[in-house]
Write a protein that holds these residues in place. Sequence first.
Motif, mmCIF file in Angstrom:
data_model
loop_
_atom_site.group_PDB
_atom_site.id
_atom_site.type_symbol
_atom_site.label_atom_id
_atom_site.label_comp_id
_atom_site.label_asym_id
_atom_site.label_seq_id
_atom_site.Cartn_x
_atom_site.Cartn_y
_atom_site.Cartn_z
ATOM 1 N N ALA A 364 0.833 -1.202 0.000
ATOM 2 C CA ALA A 364 0.000 0.000 0.000
ATOM 3 C C ALA A 364 0.868 1.252 0.000
ATOM 4 C CB ALA A 364 -0.918 0.005 1.212
ATOM 5 N N CYS A 376 2.765 -0.363 4.364
ATOM 6 C CA CYS A 376 2.102 0.890 4.002
ATOM 7 C C CYS A 376 3.144 2.001 3.927
ATOM 8 C CB CYS A 376 1.028 1.223 5.038
ATOM 9 S SG CYS A 376 -0.423 2.092 4.385
ATOM 10 N N CYS A 379 1.787 6.452 4.321
ATOM 11 C CA CYS A 379 0.371 6.415 4.692
ATOM 12 C C CYS A 379 0.120 7.304 5.906
ATOM 13 C CB CYS A 379 -0.047 4.979 5.008
ATOM 14 S SG CYS A 379 0.052 3.876 3.560
ATOM 15 N N ASN A 383 0.685 3.713 9.360
ATOM 16 C CA ASN A 383 0.162 2.504 8.722
ATOM 17 C C ASN A 383 -1.220 2.709 8.090
ATOM 18 O OD1 ASN A 383 -1.473 2.721 10.942
ATOM 19 N ND2 ASN A 383 -1.100 0.641 11.722
#
Length: 470
Positions: A364, A376, A379, A383
């Motif tokens: 991500a 992530c 982000c 997370n």
Amino acid sequence: MKNAPIIYMYINHQRILLLSFCLTLAMYSAFAKRYYVRENGGGSGEGGWGGAGDLVTILQQAMAGDTIWVRSGTYKPTTNGNRNFSFLLRPGVVMMGGFGGIETSYQARFPDAAPTILSGDIDLAGNADCYHVIRRNPAASPLTAATVLDRFTIMGGRADDFDFSSSNNKGGGLLLNNESITLIDCIFQQNTSSVFGGAVYANNSSPTFINCKFVANHSLNLSGGGMYAEGNGTIVFDRCLFKQNTAVAHSAIYVEGQIRVNILSSIFTQNQNSGHPAIALYSNIPSSHLITNSLFFDNNFSTSQSNPTQLASSDSVDIYGSSFVQVQINVNYLRPIVDIKGNVTNSIFWGSSLPIFTPTSVNAFNTISVKGLPNCTNCPGGNGDVSPGFFDLNDPDGPDDILGTEDDGLRLGAFSPGINAGIRPDVSLLVPANDITGKTRDRQYDIGAYEGAYCPGTTLTRLYVNAAST
């Protein structure tokens, strides 16, 4: 090639606008004809609206390169009650609806004109309707992408035969086998199958749907209330809506075989089935499916729902600028919002206690997710486990009650951590730079399907300055 309709091709996810003569010179050659159709038309179909003919008859005459203009009204493939009758298409024919019966160019059609309905409801009771509203003429070669249906409502097909050796149990609205077709501004509504594909069944086919709606279609006993596809091919949904489709399994879309799916700026909402994801991409392809600038909202919720997963895929999926939101949650059956693997960028997963079935299967970037994601990068909150700050989850579709518009409560609020927190995708990926409403993304992308904070009631004050004033 006068008044040639605009159609599209897709190359590496990018929508390329082309004039139809670029696809095939034959399509608008000097020998191509334009036919006119109206309800109960008795003319030859040539020479203007005064000579408008019957649709079934004109479809038998039209050849590749011909165009058929169809006046608003309701058309049925037969009046004798024979369920095997359908509107039979030939490759390379462009059929356009939504005309009032006075136009001299297709651009003159009014957007809110009365619909042009292709109906399979030949018994008026809904139990003995045509098996398929539309399919290829069996005497013709397979349909191609130059075969176009533009601005039709396709409804009332009922493919409810239980003979598995027959094709009459799949594709109530449209049946495709080893072919392609382009559909623009079409609505598939209240079509039914007993097995696969209430609205559309596609085998080894590559249809493209542009600004189409799939509403209240049903697969009575198996999968794909909206669409079922198998075999090989590439399917494109560009600015489409899937709403209130139902099935025993996979209410919106089911795909298997080696089919690649591109979902661009589309909305999936209120599609219902029990025990399976609403959208299932179970192909075996070397590349990834693509989902960009799309909204998945409250699919698969019921008080007895055992698996309210919105999207599942056995293949890698690349997701950009999309929102997966589940507001209605049955606490007795908590399941992940999605079950995928692949790359997720500038997206939101919110509403369930489980965002992704196997979080480690996803890489991500600039993403917000309930409970956070282990892999992530950049982000919010580290997370991604921060509230998206939606403007109003209690009114997700806003005052106009239409998802995908400027007033949606699913837009980010002014103080959302998703504002200006996205990243511009690499230009080589050719991801469209528009949000779910069609707005062009800012230089610094927001996270999720919508670009820009929603600030209702904001007014601008204009100040006038006179240089001579003191």
